[in-house]
Design a protein around this motif. Structure first.
Motif, PDB file in Angstrom:
ATOM      1  N   GLN A 118      20.018  10.692  30.182  1.00  0.00           N
ATOM      2  CA  GLN A 118      20.125  12.006  29.542  1.00  0.00           C
ATOM      3  C   GLN A 118      18.899  12.416  28.786  1.00  0.00           C
ATOM      4  O   GLN A 118      18.894  13.415  28.628  1.00  0.00           O
ATOM      5  CB  GLN A 118      21.413  11.776  28.486  1.00  0.00           C
ATOM      6  CG  GLN A 118      22.746  11.743  29.162  1.00  0.00           C
ATOM      7  CD  GLN A 118      23.864  11.252  28.262  1.00  0.00           C
ATOM      8  OE1 GLN A 118      23.546  11.224  26.920  1.00  0.00           O
ATOM      9  NE2 GLN A 118      24.861  11.272  28.588  1.00  0.00           N
ATOM     10  N   ILE A 119      18.060  11.570  28.290  1.00  0.00           N
ATOM     11  CA  ILE A 119      16.897  11.843  27.598  1.00  0.00           C
ATOM     12  C   ILE A 119      15.530  11.886  28.583  1.00  0.00           C
ATOM     13  O   ILE A 119      14.566  12.157  28.216  1.00  0.00           O
ATOM     14  CB  ILE A 119      16.461  10.900  26.237  1.00  0.00           C
ATOM     15  CG1 ILE A 119      16.513   9.429  26.788  1.00  0.00           C
ATOM     16  CG2 ILE A 119      17.712  11.179  25.467  1.00  0.00           C
ATOM     17  CD1 ILE A 119      16.028   8.721  25.369  1.00  0.00           C
ATOM     18  N   ASP A 132      12.741   8.449  18.745  1.00  0.00           N
ATOM     19  CA  ASP A 132      13.979   8.368  17.859  1.00  0.00           C
ATOM     20  C   ASP A 132      15.012   8.242  19.079  1.00  0.00           C
ATOM     21  O   ASP A 132      16.001   7.231  18.807  1.00  0.00           O
ATOM     22  CB  ASP A 132      14.052   9.284  17.010  1.00  0.00           C
ATOM     23  CG  ASP A 132      13.120   9.448  15.988  1.00  0.00           C
ATOM     24  OD1 ASP A 132      12.628   8.414  15.721  1.00  0.00           O
ATOM     25  OD2 ASP A 132      13.109  10.460  15.150  1.00  0.00           O
ATOM     26  N   ASP A 133      15.090   8.898  20.077  1.00  0.00           N
ATOM     27  CA  ASP A 133      16.367   8.961  21.193  1.00  0.00           C
ATOM     28  C   ASP A 133      16.065   7.643  21.832  1.00  0.00           C
ATOM     29  O   ASP A 133      17.388   7.019  22.146  1.00  0.00           O
ATOM     30  CB  ASP A 133      15.803  10.250  22.051  1.00  0.00           C
ATOM     31  CG  ASP A 133      16.282  11.709  21.494  1.00  0.00           C
ATOM     32  OD1 ASP A 133      16.786  11.498  20.356  1.00  0.00           O
ATOM     33  OD2 ASP A 133      15.759  12.480  21.962  1.00  0.00           O
ATOM     34  N   SER A 139      17.582   4.896  19.810  1.00  0.00           N
ATOM     35  CA  SER A 139      19.073   5.235  19.572  1.00  0.00           C
ATOM     36  C   SER A 139      19.770   4.704  20.964  1.00  0.00           C
ATOM     37  O   SER A 139      20.937   4.102  20.888  1.00  0.00           O
ATOM     38  CB  SER A 139      19.429   6.524  19.289  1.00  0.00           C
ATOM     39  OG  SER A 139      20.854   6.756  19.220  1.00  0.00           O
ATOM     40  N   ALA A 140      19.206   5.304  22.018  1.00  0.00           N
ATOM     41  CA  ALA A 140      19.647   4.657  23.360  1.00  0.00           C
ATOM     42  C   ALA A 140      19.736   3.064  23.825  1.00  0.00           C
ATOM     43  O   ALA A 140      20.723   2.875  24.271  1.00  0.00           O
ATOM     44  CB  ALA A 140      18.901   5.577  24.483  1.00  0.00           C
ATOM     45  N   ARG A 150      22.562   6.755  28.765  1.00  0.00           N
ATOM     46  CA  ARG A 150      22.167   7.328  27.606  1.00  0.00           C
ATOM     47  C   ARG A 150      20.553   7.727  28.011  1.00  0.00           C
ATOM     48  O   ARG A 150      20.213   8.701  27.668  1.00  0.00           O
ATOM     49  CB  ARG A 150      22.207   6.739  26.206  1.00  0.00           C
ATOM     50  CG  ARG A 150      23.810   6.679  25.821  1.00  0.00           C
ATOM     51  CD  ARG A 150      23.786   6.126  24.359  1.00  0.00           C
ATOM     52  NE  ARG A 150      23.398   4.631  24.349  1.00  0.00           N
ATOM     53  CZ  ARG A 150      24.348   3.523  24.435  1.00  0.00           C
ATOM     54  NH1 ARG A 150      25.683   4.144  24.619  1.00  0.00           N
ATOM     55  NH2 ARG A 150      24.225   2.380  24.264  1.00  0.00           N
ATOM     56  N   GLN A 210      10.379  12.873  18.702  1.00  0.00           N
ATOM     57  CA  GLN A 210      12.003  12.989  18.820  1.00  0.00           C
ATOM     58  C   GLN A 210      12.351  11.977  19.990  1.00  0.00           C
ATOM     59  O   GLN A 210      13.374  11.271  19.854  1.00  0.00           O
ATOM     60  CB  GLN A 210      12.231  14.265  19.176  1.00  0.00           C
ATOM     61  CG  GLN A 210      13.794  14.671  19.452  1.00  0.00           C
ATOM     62  CD  GLN A 210      14.620  14.133  18.044  1.00  0.00           C
ATOM     63  OE1 GLN A 210      14.337  14.820  17.047  1.00  0.00           O
ATOM     64  NE2 GLN A 210      15.530  13.020  18.460  1.00  0.00           N
ATOM     65  N   SER A 211      11.535  11.864  20.978  1.00  0.00           N
ATOM     66  CA  SER A 211      11.729  11.132  22.106  1.00  0.00           C
ATOM     67  C   SER A 211      11.806   9.612  21.598  1.00  0.00           C
ATOM     68  O   SER A 211      12.790   8.593  22.046  1.00  0.00           O
ATOM     69  CB  SER A 211      10.630  11.362  23.379  1.00  0.00           C
ATOM     70  OG  SER A 211      10.983  12.694  23.873  1.00  0.00           O
ATOM     71  N   ASP A 261       7.705  16.400  19.580  1.00  0.00           N
ATOM     72  CA  ASP A 261       8.711  16.148  20.833  1.00  0.00           C
ATOM     73  C   ASP A 261       8.422  14.695  20.904  1.00  0.00           C
ATOM     74  O   ASP A 261       9.764  14.128  21.460  1.00  0.00           O
ATOM     75  CB  ASP A 261       8.175  17.079  21.914  1.00  0.00           C
ATOM     76  CG  ASP A 261       8.753  18.697  21.787  1.00  0.00           C
ATOM     77  OD1 ASP A 261       9.380  19.017  20.902  1.00  0.00           O
ATOM     78  OD2 ASP A 261       7.989  19.063  22.610  1.00  0.00           O
ATOM     79  N   TRP A 264       7.535   4.283  28.807  1.00  0.00           N
ATOM     80  CA  TRP A 264       8.896   4.863  29.172  1.00  0.00           C
ATOM     81  C   TRP A 264       9.429   4.516  30.649  1.00  0.00           C
ATOM     82  O   TRP A 264      10.625   4.157  31.054  1.00  0.00           O
ATOM     83  CB  TRP A 264       8.790   6.352  28.891  1.00  0.00           C
ATOM     84  CG  TRP A 264       9.985   7.264  28.978  1.00  0.00           C
ATOM     85  CD1 TRP A 264      10.511   7.918  30.138  1.00  0.00           C
ATOM     86  CD2 TRP A 264      10.695   7.698  27.843  1.00  0.00           C
ATOM     87  NE1 TRP A 264      11.936   8.710  29.791  1.00  0.00           N
ATOM     88  CE2 TRP A 264      11.954   8.382  28.311  1.00  0.00           C
ATOM     89  CE3 TRP A 264      10.697   7.640  26.474  1.00  0.00           C
ATOM     90  CZ2 TRP A 264      12.746   9.086  27.374  1.00  0.00           C
ATOM     91  CZ3 TRP A 264      11.543   8.251  25.810  1.00  0.00           C
ATOM     92  CH2 TRP A 264      12.597   9.025  26.218  1.00  0.00           C
TER      93      TRP A 264
END
Length: 211
Positions: free
Chosen positions: A97-98, A141-142, A145-146, A94, A138-139, A135, A191
């Protein structure tokens, strides 16, 4: 895994992820008490697992070859004890993918962030800054979730969404260095450490996949 082994894992992995880690960097990543961190580092040094490194004004702890072997052993032990290999593999899939969109987004700002004259977001207009921050939100949040299922199995991964959000909050007030900066827990640094931690926890090198 015993309490002492878990502390050793957190501290050695913190050194590994940082590369050259002063005590503050280890504290930020291991999230343990100062006395415990100092005690474990001193014992690790005595055991030949870490050593001091200094070059010009950069200095701190680095893993030795024996330290790299030890942290790999502890990571494997942790994953096996928690039966977490499947959830780790799913989290890595996951994340990958991001990862591409995030890296591309940050790369567009990295040159500007290195300019000596850069303050805040440099010469970027409000629309560009607003788009970047949206952006990155959103990253974040992603990322949360991942890692959601993985955090249940291996709670130490819970620091990453929190520290990414903290860096983003500081970027809103202090500027681009909290997005792209090195030597601090910027969005980009957090990250990159997530990616390396996922890979190393699975015993993979960067560029390999969990498949």
């Amino acid at each position: 895994m015993s309490t002492s082994e878990r502390a050793e894992l957190l501290i050695l992995q913190a050194v590994r992820l940082t590369g050259v880690a002063d005590e503050g960097a280890v504290l930020d990543r291991a999230l343990l008490g100062e006395h415990q961190v100092r005690e474990v580092l001193e014992q690790a040094a005595a055991d030949g697992l870490v050593e001091q490194f200094r070059l010009a004004d950069v200095g701190g702890w680095v893993l030795t070859e024996s330290g790299s072997v030890q942290v790999a052993r502890l990571l494997s032990q942790e994953v096996q004890a928690a039966d977490a290999r499947a959830v780790l593999s799913a989290a890595l899939e996951r994340f990958e993918q991001i990862n591409g969109p995030f890296v591309e987004r940050v790369a567009q700002w990295q040159l500007q962030s290195t300019l000596a004259t850069t303050t805040g977001f440099g010469g970027a207009d409000d629309a560009a800054v607003g788009a970047l921050l949206a952006d990155l939100t959103q990253s974040g949040d992603d990322l949360r979730s991942a890692l959601a299922d993985l955090v249940v199995a291996l709670p130490r991964f819970g620091r990453y969404p929190f520290q990414f959000s903290a860096a983003l909050d500081r970027a809103r007030g202090e500027g681009l260095r909290w997005v792209t900066g090195v030597g601090l827990l910027s969005c980009h640094a957090v990250w990159a450490e997530v990616h390396q931690d996922l890979l190393s926890s699975l015993g993979l090198a960067r560029g390999r996949t969990a498949g």
